[in-house]
Design a protein around this motif. Structure first.
Motif, PDB file in Angstrom:
ATOM      1  N   PHE A   1      24.337 -32.968  11.238  1.00 50.15           N
ATOM      2  CA  PHE A   1      25.751 -33.306  11.267  1.00 50.15           C
ATOM      3  C   PHE A   1      26.344 -33.238  12.670  1.00 50.15           C
ATOM      4  O   PHE A   1      27.389 -33.820  12.926  1.00 50.15           O
ATOM      5  CB  PHE A   1      26.517 -32.477  10.244  1.00 50.15           C
ATOM      6  CG  PHE A   1      26.217 -32.948   8.851  1.00 50.15           C
ATOM      7  CD1 PHE A   1      26.746 -34.139   8.384  1.00 50.15           C
ATOM      8  CD2 PHE A   1      25.336 -32.266   8.037  1.00 50.15           C
ATOM      9  CE1 PHE A   1      26.444 -34.619   7.132  1.00 50.15           C
ATOM     10  CE2 PHE A   1      25.021 -32.734   6.778  1.00 50.15           C
ATOM     11  CZ  PHE A   1      25.580 -33.914   6.322  1.00 50.15           C
TER      12      PHE A   1
ATOM     13  N   GLN B   1      25.626 -36.674  13.603  1.00 48.40           N
ATOM     14  CA  GLN B   1      26.566 -37.578  12.935  1.00 48.40           C
ATOM     15  C   GLN B   1      27.972 -37.443  13.503  1.00 48.40           C
ATOM     16  O   GLN B   1      28.717 -38.417  13.586  1.00 48.40           O
ATOM     17  CB  GLN B   1      26.569 -37.305  11.428  1.00 48.40           C
ATOM     18  CG  GLN B   1      27.488 -38.267  10.681  1.00 48.40           C
ATOM     19  CD  GLN B   1      27.387 -38.158   9.180  1.00 48.40           C
ATOM     20  OE1 GLN B   1      26.339 -37.837   8.643  1.00 48.40           O
ATOM     21  NE2 GLN B   1      28.478 -38.428   8.489  1.00 48.40           N
TER      22      GLN B   1
ATOM     23  N   SER C   1      27.860 -42.182  11.096  1.00 44.91           N
ATOM     24  CA  SER C   1      26.809 -42.351  10.087  1.00 44.91           C
ATOM     25  C   SER C   1      26.456 -43.814   9.878  1.00 44.91           C
ATOM     26  O   SER C   1      25.658 -44.140   9.011  1.00 44.91           O
ATOM     27  CB  SER C   1      27.251 -41.722   8.762  1.00 44.91           C
ATOM     28  OG  SER C   1      28.480 -42.291   8.347  1.00 44.91           O
TER      29      SER C   1
ATOM     30  N   ASN D   1      20.555 -39.812   8.291  1.00 49.93           N
ATOM     31  CA  ASN D   1      19.934 -39.304   7.067  1.00 49.93           C
ATOM     32  C   ASN D   1      18.429 -39.457   7.027  1.00 49.93           C
ATOM     33  O   ASN D   1      17.793 -38.965   6.111  1.00 49.93           O
ATOM     34  CB  ASN D   1      20.482 -40.074   5.861  1.00 49.93           C
ATOM     35  CG  ASN D   1      21.776 -39.488   5.374  1.00 49.93           C
ATOM     36  OD1 ASN D   1      22.090 -38.345   5.689  1.00 49.93           O
ATOM     37  ND2 ASN D   1      22.525 -40.265   4.639  1.00 49.93           N
TER      38      ASN D   1
ATOM     39  N   ARG E   1      37.031 -28.500   3.139  1.00 52.70           N
ATOM     40  CA  ARG E   1      37.696 -29.796   3.010  1.00 52.70           C
ATOM     41  C   ARG E   1      39.151 -29.720   3.433  1.00 52.70           C
ATOM     42  O   ARG E   1      39.770 -30.734   3.754  1.00 52.70           O
ATOM     43  CB  ARG E   1      37.684 -30.260   1.548  1.00 52.70           C
ATOM     44  CG  ARG E   1      36.365 -30.745   1.043  1.00 52.70           C
ATOM     45  CD  ARG E   1      36.541 -31.252  -0.382  1.00 52.70           C
ATOM     46  NE  ARG E   1      35.273 -31.595  -0.995  1.00 52.70           N
ATOM     47  CZ  ARG E   1      34.650 -32.752  -0.820  1.00 52.70           C
ATOM     48  NH1 ARG E   1      35.176 -33.669  -0.054  1.00 52.70           N
ATOM     49  NH2 ARG E   1      33.494 -32.974  -1.411  1.00 52.70           N
TER      50      ARG E   1
ATOM     51  N   ALA F   1      34.114 -34.846   8.037  1.00 54.77           N
ATOM     52  CA  ALA F   1      33.089 -34.579   7.037  1.00 54.77           C
ATOM     53  C   ALA F   1      31.875 -33.916   7.683  1.00 54.77           C
ATOM     54  O   ALA F   1      31.278 -32.994   7.123  1.00 54.77           O
ATOM     55  CB  ALA F   1      32.681 -35.872   6.336  1.00 54.77           C
TER      56      ALA F   1
ATOM     57  N   PHE G   1      30.009 -29.757   7.285  1.00 60.77           N
ATOM     58  CA  PHE G   1      28.632 -29.324   7.065  1.00 60.77           C
ATOM     59  C   PHE G   1      28.076 -28.552   8.256  1.00 60.77           C
ATOM     60  O   PHE G   1      27.180 -27.732   8.096  1.00 60.77           O
ATOM     61  CB  PHE G   1      27.751 -30.526   6.709  1.00 60.77           C
ATOM     62  CG  PHE G   1      28.008 -31.019   5.324  1.00 60.77           C
ATOM     63  CD1 PHE G   1      27.491 -30.346   4.235  1.00 60.77           C
ATOM     64  CD2 PHE G   1      28.805 -32.118   5.104  1.00 60.77           C
ATOM     65  CE1 PHE G   1      27.740 -30.774   2.945  1.00 60.77           C
ATOM     66  CE2 PHE G   1      29.066 -32.558   3.813  1.00 60.77           C
ATOM     67  CZ  PHE G   1      28.539 -31.889   2.736  1.00 60.77           C
TER      68      PHE G   1
ATOM     69  N   GLU H   1      32.351 -42.455   1.489  1.00 64.34           N
ATOM     70  CA  GLU H   1      30.999 -41.881   1.506  1.00 64.34           C
ATOM     71  C   GLU H   1      30.668 -41.495   2.952  1.00 64.34           C
ATOM     72  O   GLU H   1      29.908 -42.186   3.621  1.00 64.34           O
ATOM     73  CB  GLU H   1      29.977 -42.887   0.975  1.00 64.34           C
ATOM     74  CG  GLU H   1      29.898 -42.966  -0.526  1.00 64.34           C
ATOM     75  CD  GLU H   1      30.998 -43.804  -1.153  1.00 64.34           C
ATOM     76  OE1 GLU H   1      31.697 -44.500  -0.413  1.00 64.34           O
ATOM     77  OE2 GLU H   1      31.174 -43.745  -2.378  1.00 64.34           O
TER      78      GLU H   1
ATOM     79  N   THR I   1      29.269 -38.681   4.037  1.00 62.03           N
ATOM     80  CA  THR I   1      27.954 -38.034   4.145  1.00 62.03           C
ATOM     81  C   THR I   1      27.176 -38.395   2.874  1.00 62.03           C
ATOM     82  O   THR I   1      27.718 -39.040   1.985  1.00 62.03           O
ATOM     83  CB  THR I   1      28.068 -36.503   4.251  1.00 62.03           C
ATOM     84  OG1 THR I   1      28.645 -36.008   3.049  1.00 62.03           O
ATOM     85  CG2 THR I   1      28.925 -36.083   5.422  1.00 62.03           C
ATOM     86  N   GLY I   2      25.949 -37.943   2.811  1.00 66.19           N
ATOM     87  CA  GLY I   2      25.142 -38.204   1.619  1.00 66.19           C
ATOM     88  C   GLY I   2      24.340 -39.488   1.726  1.00 66.19           C
ATOM     89  O   GLY I   2      24.339 -40.142   2.767  1.00 66.19           O
TER      90      GLY I   2
ATOM     91  N   GLN J   1      30.772 -37.842  -0.613  1.00 67.34           N
ATOM     92  CA  GLN J   1      29.352 -37.509  -0.479  1.00 67.34           C
ATOM     93  C   GLN J   1      28.449 -38.403  -1.339  1.00 67.34           C
ATOM     94  O   GLN J   1      27.287 -38.089  -1.538  1.00 67.34           O
ATOM     95  CB  GLN J   1      29.106 -36.033  -0.812  1.00 67.34           C
ATOM     96  CG  GLN J   1      29.853 -35.083   0.110  1.00 67.34           C
ATOM     97  CD  GLN J   1      29.808 -33.632  -0.357  1.00 67.34           C
ATOM     98  OE1 GLN J   1      30.825 -32.980  -0.415  1.00 67.34           O
ATOM     99  NE2 GLN J   1      28.619 -33.133  -0.692  1.00 67.34           N
TER     100      GLN J   1
END
Lengths: 337, 308, 413
Positions: A155, A158, A163, A263, B263, B275, B279, C40, C42-43, C84
Motif C-alpha cells: 500500500f 499504491q 492502483s 496487486n 475509514r 484507502a 492499510f 474499488e 483496493t482489493g 475493496q
C-alpha cells in the motif's frame, strides 16, 4: 529434531506404493512421470496441442519458479514464512517505474531497482526480523509481522503510484516460431533468466564459502553458531539475495506480462509458496522445478478441462504432492535418514 | 460517527470472533496451524444457501445441515492431511480452502459466478419481529441491531462453551498434544483422533460464522470466502492473545475497530491514497503488536509454544 | 475595536445573505449536495478505482461550474469510500458515505457488492444506488426504485453483439467466446450463446479464464485453434492486456475478427494493451449517437485534468453523478427520496435536451422545476420501470489507429 521424528513417522505410515517409489531418486521419478504424462497427452491430443501446452507450461512455470527462488532462500535459511515476498516483487517493478521516471534509461532503472529492493530487504531484517528473532518470537508472530510488512509495502507502493494498471512498455506480442509451436520472445527471456538465476544461486550455494555457510546454517543453526560462523552475516546476505531475486523476478514479470498493478504480488504469492514446497524448501533448483511442475500441470489441464479450473488443478496437485512426496522434489536426504 | 457504523463493526467483530474461536482451538490449544478455516466457512454458508433456495428447506434446519457438512469436510481434510508436518499441514489446508472456493465459483450446483441469493427471508422475518420490540427502548431505527444481538449472543455462548471444553480432560489432552505430542501419545492417547476432533469442531464453528456472513451480506459469492478471511482471523488471534478465548473477543473487537475505524480518518488525500493509508496503518499496527506484545493482549508467554 | 468591526461585518454579511435567500423565494435554499463514491480502491478490482474516482470528481467540477454559470446556488461535494471489491467491506464503506451525508451513491462495480449494500443500507433510506454492474441478477431483488443503472443490462448487449457480428462477418458463422471468469463475463457469454444460436450461428468454443493467472497462452491457443469466423471477447482492460498479447503471439490471430463487449470500450486504446490486439477490432457500447459531441467534450476535459488515463465506464460514472445533481436541483432538495423521485424528470423523453456543454442551461431550467432531458456523455437515458436503461440503440464501433471510431448504430428491440 522434531521435524526429523515427525518425518520418520510420516514415512513409516506412508503407503506401500510410495515407499516402493521412494526407492528411486525423486527428481528421476518425477521426470519419468512427466514424460509418461506428456506421451499420453501427445497420443490423446496430437503432438502440436500437447507440445504447445508444454511450452506454455514452461512459461507459466518460469514466472512462479523464478519468484520462488528468493522465497525458498529465506524459508530454507531463516525458517521464515515470508508473506511479504510477493510484495517485494511489486516493489521491484515499481522502483523500476520510479527510476525510469526520474530519467534513468530502462535497463539502468531495472538494475537500480534490484539494488534498491535488496537494500530494502536488508532494511526489513534490521528493523523487523532481527529484533523479533532476538525476542524469540513464535512462528505466528513472525507470520503476523510478515502480513503486516506485506500490507505496508503494497500500500505504500499504491499510495504513491496508484492502483491503476501500469506497463513497462516492452513489446510483448513478438514470438518465436519453433515449427508449429509459438513461444513469446519475452517469455523465452523470462525462462532463460529463470534457469540462469537458478543455476547461479545453486552454484553459489554449492561452491562458495558463503553458500556453504548458508547451507550449514539452514541445516543446523545452533551448530553453525558454535562452529564460529558469523550468523548475522549469513542472514544479511540471505536477505540481500532474496530481495535482489524478488526484484529481478518482479521486473521480469512486469516486463513480460506487460500489464500490472500493485496487486500482482499477493495474487502470485500462493503459487510461489506452492512452488517452494513442491520443490523442497531451501533448494533453488527445487523452487524453479516446483514452479515448472505447477505450470505444466495447469497448462496440461487446459487440454482436459475448461481453463477456469487451472488454479484449482494447481492446488490439488500441491495437496497430492504433500501427501505422497512430503519432502518435495529436491528435499534433502539428510532428513530422511 | 454514527451508531449504525459501529453496529456494523460489532457484527463483523462477532462473526470473525466465532470464526477465530475455531482457529484458537486449533492453533492455540492443539498446535495445529489450520489455514483452511475460510473453506469450512464457505461450505457451511453455501450449504445453508443452497438448501434454502434450491431445496426449499427452512433456514433454521439448513443451519445444522451446514454445520454437519462442514464437520464432514473437516474430518476429510484431517484424515487426508493431519499426518503431514505442521507447516505442510498449513499449506495443505490453505490449498483445500482455495479448491473449495474455485469449485464454488465454477460448479453449477453453487450458482457459479452468479452466486446464491434469496435465502434470508426467514431471518428477515425474525429481524422485523425484533425491531418493534427494540423500538420500545428507542433503538428501532437501527436495522442491523437484530443481527448484532444474535451474532453476539451466539459468540458469547460459543465462547463460554469453548472455555468450558478447555477445562475438561479432553481439553487438557489437546493442550498436552500442543506441548509434547510424543509424550501424550506415550500416555496412551490417540493423538490423531484428538487432532481430528479439534479440526472438526473448528470447522463447525466456521460454519456458524459462515451462516452469519450469509445473513450479513445477503448474497453468497465465492470471493467473500478467500484466504484473507483466515489471515485476518489469525491476525486478531495473535492480537487478542495466544491460547486465550477471551483474547479472541478482545482481539476481534480491537482489530475491527482499527480496520474500520481507519475509514473515518479525514484527510485531503485522494480516495485511492486514503484507502492505501488505511492499510498502511493496519500493517504498521500488526508489526508493532507482534514486536511489542508478542503473546498478544491477553495471552500467556508460557503458552506460546507452537512447533514450526 | 477591530473585533467589534469584524462582528459588525459578519452580521452585515449574514443579513445580506438572508435577504438574498429570501429574495429567491421559498424552496431556493442553497443546495449542498454530497455525492457518495463507492470505489474499488483496493482489493482484486483495484484497477477500476482510480478512473472511476477521477470521473466522479470531474462531474463535481463540471456541475459546480454549471451551477455558478446558471446563477443557481448549488454545490456538489464528493465523499468517497473504499468498497475493496468485497460485499462485506462495501457495507462498511457505504455506512461511512451515509454518515458523511451522501444523497446518492455512485458504484459499486459488482453485483454482489450492489445487492449487499442495497439490502443492508440504501433501500431503507431511499438512497439511489448507481452500480456499474450489468448482471441481470441484480434485478431479481426488490429495490424500491432505488437502483438506477447507468450501464445497460447484459441481455440487451448480447443482442447488439449478435447484430454487429451479423453485419460485419455474416449470419450463421462460427464464433469463439472468450470471457473473464466473473459474473459479468459469465452472464453475458450465456446470453450471447443463446441469442447467437437462435439466429442460426454456431459457437466454436467457449473459454473462460481465471483473471489472477499470469499467462493466458493456452486459452488463446484454444480459441484460435478452432479457427472461428469471429471472436467475442468479454474482458476488462487489465486482463485483456495479457490475453490480447497471448492471442497475437499465436500468430494465427486476426484482431479484425474481434468483437468486444462494453467493458473494453474506450475513446483511446490504453497504453498497457498491445495495439495489435485491438487494431481493427469491433465493439458495441450502449447509448444513442446524439452524445457524440458530449463524448468529445468529456474526453477533452479528461485529458486536460491530467492524472490517470481514461478507461471503460468512466462516461457512465460521470453521467450518473450529473443525473443525481440535476435531480437534486429539480427537487430543490438533497433528501435522498426526493432525488430518487426526480430522476425520471431529468431524463424525460420529449423535454428540452441538454448535454454536458449546455449544462448551465439545464441547471437553470431544472431549478424552475421544469422537466428536462439530460443527454449524457454515454448517450440519452431512458430508464425502464425497474431503473435499467431501456435504450435499444447501440453504437457499433471499430478501433482504427488506436482510437474508437463509430461505424453504425444498431437497434436491438
Amino acid at each position: 529434531m522434531t521435524d526429523t521424528t515427525q518425518t520418520e513417522r510420516t514415512e513409516a505410515r506412508a503407503s506401500v506404493l510410495s515407499s516402493a517409489l521412494a526407492a528411486l531418486p525423486r527428481p528421476a521419478l518425477l521426470l519419468a512421470v512427466l514424460i509418461v504424462l506428456l506421451c499420453a497427452l501427445v497420443i490423446a491430443f496430437g503432438p502440436v496441442r500437447a507440445l504447445q501446452a508444454t511450452v506454455n507450461g514452461f512459461v507459466a512455470g518460469s514466472y512462479t519458479g523464478l519468484g520462488a527462488i528468493g522465497l525458498t532462500l529465506v524459508l530454507g535459511v531463516l525458517k521464515l514464512v515470508n508473506f511479504a515476498h510477493g510484495d517485494l516483487l511489486v516493489t521491484g517493478a515499481y522502483f523500476t517505474i520510479l527510476f525510469a521516471w526520474l530519467g534513468l534509461p530502462l535497463p539502468l532503472a531495472m538494475l537500480t531497482a534490484m539494488l534498491a529492493t535488496a537494500a530494502l530487504a536488508l532494511a526489513t531484517e534490521k528493523i523487523i526480523w532481527q529484533p523479533l528473532r532476538l525476542a524469540k518470537a513464535g512462528s505466528l508472530q513472525l507470520f503476523l509481522s510478515a502480513i503486516g510488512l506485506g500490507l505496508v509495502l503494497r500500500f505504500t507502493v499504491q499510495f504513491f503510484a496508484g492502483s491503476q494498471v501500469r506497463t513497462l512498455g516492452a513489446n510483448v506480442v513478438t514470438s518465436i516460431a519453433i515449427g508449429p509451436l509459438r513461444l513469446g520472445t519475452l517469455q523465452a527471456l523470462a525462462l532463460v533468466v529463470g534457469i540462469s538465476a537458478m543455476v547461479i544461486v545453486g552454484l553459489v550455494l554449492r561452491f562458495t564459502s558463503i553458500g556453504k555457510e548458508m547451507r550449514a546454517f539452514a541445516d543446523n543453526r545452533a551448530l553453525a553458531e558454535v562452529s564460529g560462523i558469523d550468523t548475522q552475516h549469513i542472514i544479511n546476505v540471505t536477505w540481500i539475495a532474496s530481495g535482489f531475486l524478488a526484484a529481478l523476478s518482479g521486473i521480469l514479470y512486469a516486463t513480460a506480462i506487460g500489464s500490472f498493478n500493485p496487486n500482482f504480488g499477493i495474487t502470485l504469492l500462493l503459487s510461489l509458496f506452492a512452488a517452494t514446497v513442491l520443490g523442497g524448501i531451501g533448494n533453488p533448483y527445487g523452487a524453479l522445478v516446483g514452479g515448472l511442475v505447477i505450470g505444466l500441470s495447469q497448462e496440461w489441464s487446459t487440454l482436459l478441462f475448461n481453463a477456469r479450473w487451472k488454479p484449482a488443478v494447481g492446488f490439488a496437485l500441491l495437496i497430492l504432492m504433500l501427501m505422497f512426496m512430503p519432502q518435495g522434489i529436491f528435499g534433502r536426504a539428510k532428513r530422511r535418514s | 460517527m454514527s451508531i449504525d457504523f459501529w453496529i456494523n463493526v460489532g457484527v463483523l467483530a462477532g462473526i470473525y470472533g466465532i470464526f477465530t474461536l475455531g482457529l484458537q482451538l486449533n492453533a492455540g490449544f492443539t498446535g495445529l496451524l489450520n489455514f483452511g478455516q475460510a473453506g469450512f466457512m464457505a461450505i457451511g454458508a453455501y450449504t445453508v444457501g443452497i438448501l434454502v433456495v434450491d431445496r426449499g428447506w427452512s433456514l433454521w434446519l439448513a443451519l445444522p445441515a451446514g454445520i454437519v457438512l462442514a464437520v464432514l469436510a473437516g474430518l476429510f481434510v484431517g484424515i487426508a492431511s493431519l499426518r503431514l508436518r505442521s507447516d505442510h499441514f498449513a499449506i495443505a489446508t490453505i490449498a483445500f480452502a482455495e479448491i473449495v472456493r474455485y469449485t464454488l465459483q465454477n460448479a453449477a450446483f453453487s450458482g457459479g459466478n452468479q452466486g446464491v441469493l434469496g435465502f434470508d427471508a426467514e431471518w428477515r422475518a425474525v429481524s422485523d419481529w425484533m425491531l418493534p420490540w427494540l423500538a420500545t427502548i428507542g433503538l428501532g431505527a437501527y436495522t442491523q441491531l437484530p443481527l448484532f444481538i444474535v451474532v453476539w449472543l451466539a459468540f458469547v455462548a460459543l465462547l463460554l462453551m469453548m472455555k468450558g471444553l478447555q477445562a475438561t480432560p479432553w481439553g487438557r489432552v489437546l493442550r498436552g498434544i500442543r506441548e509434547d505430542e510424543d509424550a501424550t501419545a506415550a500416555l496412551g492417547k490417540d493423538v490423531f483422533a484428538y487432532k481430528l476432533q479439534s479440526l472438526a469442531l473448528a470447522a463447525a464453528l466456521a460454519a456458524v460464522a459462515g451462516f452469519f456472513v450469509a445473513l450479513n451480506v445477503t448474497y453468497l459469492y465465492p470471493t467473500v470466502f478467500d484466504p484473507t478471511f483466515t489471515f485476518f482471523g489469525y491476525a486478531l488471534l495473535v492480537l487478542g492473545g495466544f491460547a486465550s478465548y477471551g483474547g479472541v473477543a478482545l482481539g476481534s473487537v480491537l482489530f475491527w475497530t482499527l480496520l474500520e475505524g481507519t475509514r473515518l480518518i479525514e484527510t485531503s488525500l485522494s480516495a485511492g491514497q486514503q484507502a492505501s493509508l488505511r492499510f498502511i496503518i493496519v500493517g504498521v499496527f500488526l508489526l508493532l503488536i507482534s514486536r511489542l506484545r508478542p503473546q498478544g493482549l491477553l495471552g500467556n508467554v508460557n503458552e506460546m509454544r507452537v512447533r514450526p | 475595536m477591530s473585533c467589534k468591526i469584524g462582528r459588525l461585518a459578519a452580521w452585515a454579511a449574514v443579513s445580506a445573505l438572508a435577504i438574498v435567500a429570501s429574495a429567491q423565494g421559498a424552496g431556493a435554499e442553497p443546495l449542498d449536495l454530497k455525492i457518495g463514491a463507492l470505489l474499488e480502491s483496493t482489493g482484486p478490482l483495484s484497477e477500476l478505482g482510480p478512473p472511476a474516482e477521477k470521473a466522479i470528481n470531474l462531474s463535481a467540477t463540471v456541475a459546480n461550474k454549471a451551477a455558478k454559470d446558471a446563477g443557481v446556488e448549488a454545490k456538489v461535494t464528493i465523499v468517497s469510500a473504499d468498497s475493496q471489491g468485497d460485499p462485506q467491506a462495501a457495507l462498511s464503506a457505504t455506512r461511512t458515505l451515509v454518515d458523511k451525508g451522501a444523497s446518492c451513491i455512485m458504484g459499486p462495480s459488482t453485483t454482489p457488492e450492489s445487492i449487499s449494500v442495497l439490502n443492508g443500507i440504501t433501500m431503507q433510506r431511499k438512497i439511489t444506488l448507481w452500480p456499474l454492474a450489468s448482471s441481470t441478477r441484480l434485478r431479481t431483488v426488490k429495490d424500491d426504485g432505488t437502483i438506477y443503472r447507468p450501464v445497460p443490462a447484459d441481455d440487451l448487449q448480447s443482442k447488439a453483439l449478435v447484430k454487429a457480428i451479423e453485419n460485419h462477418v455474416g449470419k450463421g458463422k462460427a464464433v469463439a467466446i472468450i470471457f473473464r471468469n466473473e459474473p459479468y463475463g459469465d452472464a453475458l457469454s450465456k446470453s450471447f450463446t443463446t441469442d447467437w444460436q437462435a439466429e442460426g450461428g454456431t459457437i466454436s468454443s467457449t473459454i473462460s479464464f481465471d483473471p489472477q493467472q499470469e499467462s493466458f497462452d493456452s486459452e488463446a491457443g484454444q480459441a484460435v485453434d478452432t479457427n472461428p469466423d469471429a471472436y467475442v471477447v468479454i474482458d476488462y482492460p487489465e486482463t485483456y492486456a495479457k490475453l490480447g498479447a497471448a492471442l497475437v503471439r499465436t500468430g494465427k490471430f486476426d484482431a479484425k475478427k474481434v468483437f468486444v463487449a462494453d467493458a473494453l470500450s474506450f475513446a483511446k486504446v490504453p497504453d498497457n494493451i498491445p495495439p495489435e490486439a485491438l487494431e481493427g477490432a469491433y465493439g458495441v457500447a450502449g447509448g444513442s449517437p446524439t452524445g457524440t459531441d458530449a463524448f468529445k467534450a468529456f474526453n477533452k476535459l479528461w485529458d486536460e485534468a491530467g492524472g490517470v488515463a481514461n478507461a471503460s465506464y468512466t462516461a457512465n460514472s460521470f453521467d450518473a453523478a450529473i443525473l443525481c445533481f440535476l435531480s437534486a436541483v429539480e427537487a430543490g432538495s438533497t433528501e435522498p427520496g426526493a432525488i430518487r423521485d426526480k430522476i425520471r424528470s431529468v431524463t424525460k423523453d420529449g423535454a428540452p435536451q441538454f448535454t454536458i456543454e449546455t449544462l448551465a442551461d439545464a441547471v437553470k431550467t431544472a431549478a424552475t422545476g421544469k422537466e428536462i432531458d439530460y443527454v449524457g456523455v454515454s448517450g440519452a437515458f431512458r430508464f425502464k420501470d425497474n431503473g435499467d436503461p431501456s435504450s435499444s440503440l447501440y453504437d457499433v464501433f471499430q478501433y482504427q489507429g488506436g482510437k474508437q471510431v463509430k461505424i453504425e448504430q444498431v437497434n436491438v428491440k
